[in-house]
Design a protein around this motif. Structure first.
Motif, short mmCIF file in Angstrom:
data_model
loop_
_atom_site.label_atom_id
_atom_site.label_comp_id
_atom_site.label_asym_id
_atom_site.label_seq_id
_atom_site.Cartn_x
_atom_site.Cartn_y
_atom_site.Cartn_z
N PHE A 274 -12.62 1.58 -3.86
CA PHE A 274 -12.15 0.23 -3.53
C PHE A 274 -13.32 -0.76 -3.61
O PHE A 274 -13.21 -1.82 -4.23
CB PHE A 274 -11.53 0.20 -2.13
N ILE B 56 0.85 -1.19 0.00
CA ILE B 56 0.00 0.00 0.00
C ILE B 56 0.89 1.24 0.00
O ILE B 56 1.85 1.32 0.78
CB ILE B 56 -0.93 0.01 1.24
N LEU C 153 -7.33 0.17 4.13
CA LEU C 153 -7.05 -0.78 3.04
C LEU C 153 -6.40 -2.06 3.57
O LEU C 153 -6.74 -3.16 3.14
CB LEU C 153 -6.13 -0.12 1.99
#
Ligand code: ATP
Ligand code: MG
Length: 416
Positions: free
Chosen positions: A163, A8, A28
């Motif tokens: 996402f 990430i 995330l």
């Protein structure tokens, strides 16, 4: 097949300077973990093209999936797309569909698109755009040496939306596991009591998995369902939600993003009743929580912040004698404040708070955290019914005030 490795990358000066806490990466990483994927690398760079490029190169050497957030905006310091094009050794080209979507986004808001926003429709040749219905910046997806690089906006709400829209489904497919989760919020009992009540439902080898968390005095029950396909995951989730609700009953006030104030607002709305408040120790927090919800003007009339005794007397007709005999933090005063609100407004319900938020002001009989809340209700025969509750709340000043406001909302929730 070995599990996919993920990295990430978050981009932004404000993150690198420590002015903004990087919540995108945490969110995330959690999303990946829920799918059994461990992110092995978290990187943060400033708005600096060569730093972004170096970070992308390193991430590609370590992982097969690289999730990037930030730097897709229209300004000079938004450099993600340029770094990506440099990495791919390609040019940027205008993506007409994205440009049309950005122009339409502005048009819907009655604004014209600034020239600068055009850069947000520029896509590296060989990459693809990911549409963003909740903001201006589309995302970008590229496949580099068989590895996926997915660039999303920095604005947390837009990032999460993108996402869920473009990444979650593909990940579910790839891992062959679908995860659906929900959170039920409760108020009125501590975490261990809730766990006790849930009993077998909280077994660690159960699917859907049930767990509890506490945040700011609210105990939440998290339910996570895992299955091979979406319908199975969703139906198992709903079944477990039903089981949890039947065990906890009235303790449950909301699901997912619902707040206690929203729940109270919805109930008032449905009942066609109105509310006004009198606040001492919460100093307006109760009114604030109530008016955080759009549409609250339909049921919330307003209130008084009566911090000094003189204001309690002058504004709400609390008798001086009550304060002298029982103290401002007492059942008679809380009840008189609530009655006073109904005397001064047309509201159907009145909530009142009075307490010792600390750190000073406590005594042996009334330690810091001692709070009285009262609820007055105008009955159909025009009489007034009043009930009061004593709480001795833990925590610092901010926590005592928040818990007081929540306790007051909960008292009303149970009464409607
Ligand atoms: P766009 O959303 O158009 O791509 P951007 O990606 O450059 O723009 P920024 O302008 O850097 O986004 O940030 C927009 C807002 O999102 C700011 O309030 C910023 O603090 C916040 N933000 C950006 N990245 C993160 C992050 N990783 N965690 C939490 N907040 C973030
Ligand atoms: Mg930025």
């Amino acid at each position: 097949m070995p599990a996919m490795q993920a990295a990430i990358l978050s981009i932004g000066d404000e993150l690198a300077l420590g002015q903004t806490v990087d919540t995108n990466t945490a969110w995330l990483a959690d999303q990946l973990a829920r799918r059994g994927l461990m992110s092995r690398l978290h990187l943060t760079t400033a708005d600096d093209q060569s730093a972004i490029l170096a970070a992308l190169r390193w991430a590609l050497s370590q992982a097969e999936l690289i999730l990037v957030t930030g730097g897709l905006g229209p300004t000079e310091d938004d450099l993600t797309r340029f770094a990506l094009a440099e990495l791919m050794g390609t040019e940027l080209q205008l993506d007409q569909a994205s440009l049309d979507a950005i122009a339409a986004f502005f048009a819907r808001r009655g604004r014209t698109m600034a020239q600068r926003n055009q850069v947000q429709a520029m896509c590296p040749v060989g990459a693809a755009m990911l549409d963003n219905p909740v903001g201006t910046a589309p995302g970008i997806r590229a496949l580099i040496d068989g590895k996926a690089v997915i660039c999303m906006p920095g604005v947390p709400s837009e990032m999460r939306h993108m996402f869920q829209r473009h990444v979650a489904g593909a990940l579910d497919e790839q891992t062959g596991r679908v995860i659906r989760s929900a959170v039920l919020h409760t108020f009125g009992k501590g975490e261990s009591d809730i766990a006790q009540m849930l009993g077998e439902l909280m077994r660690r080898d159960r699917n859907p998995l049930v767990g509890t968390t506490v945040a700011r005095g609210i105990v939440s029950v998290r339910i996570r369902s895992e299955a091979g396909d979406v319908p199975s995951a969703e139906s198992a989730l709903e079944t477990t939600i039903g089981e949890v609700k039947s065990v906890l009953g009235e303790l449950v006030f909301g699901r997912d993003d619902q707040t206690l104030a929203q729940c109270v607002g919805r109930k008032l709305d449905e009942a066609g009743r109105t509310l006004a408040v009198a606040e001492s120790c919460t100093g307006g927090l109760l009114a604030k929580l109530l008016t955080d919800t759009p549409g609250s003007s339909g049921y919330f009339l307003g209130g008084w912040v009566t911090y000094a005794n003189a204001m309690k007397q002058g504004q709400l007709s609390v008798e001086e004698r009550l304060i002298r005999e029982h103290g401002a933090v007492s059942q008679p005063v809380a009840e008189a404040m609530a009655r006073g609100v109904l005397g001064r407004s047309d509201a159907d319900y009145a909530l009142a708070t009075t307490g010792i938020a600390g750190p000073g002001g406590g005594s042996r009989e009334k330690p810091v955290g001692t709070v009285w809340i009262a609820l007055a209700r105008r009955m159909d025969d025009h009489t007034v019914k009043v009930e009061a509750q004593l709480h001795v709340l833990p925590g610092d000043r901010a926590m005592v005030r928040l818990r007081t406001a929540h306790a007051a909302l909960n008292l009303l929730r149970r009464a409607i």
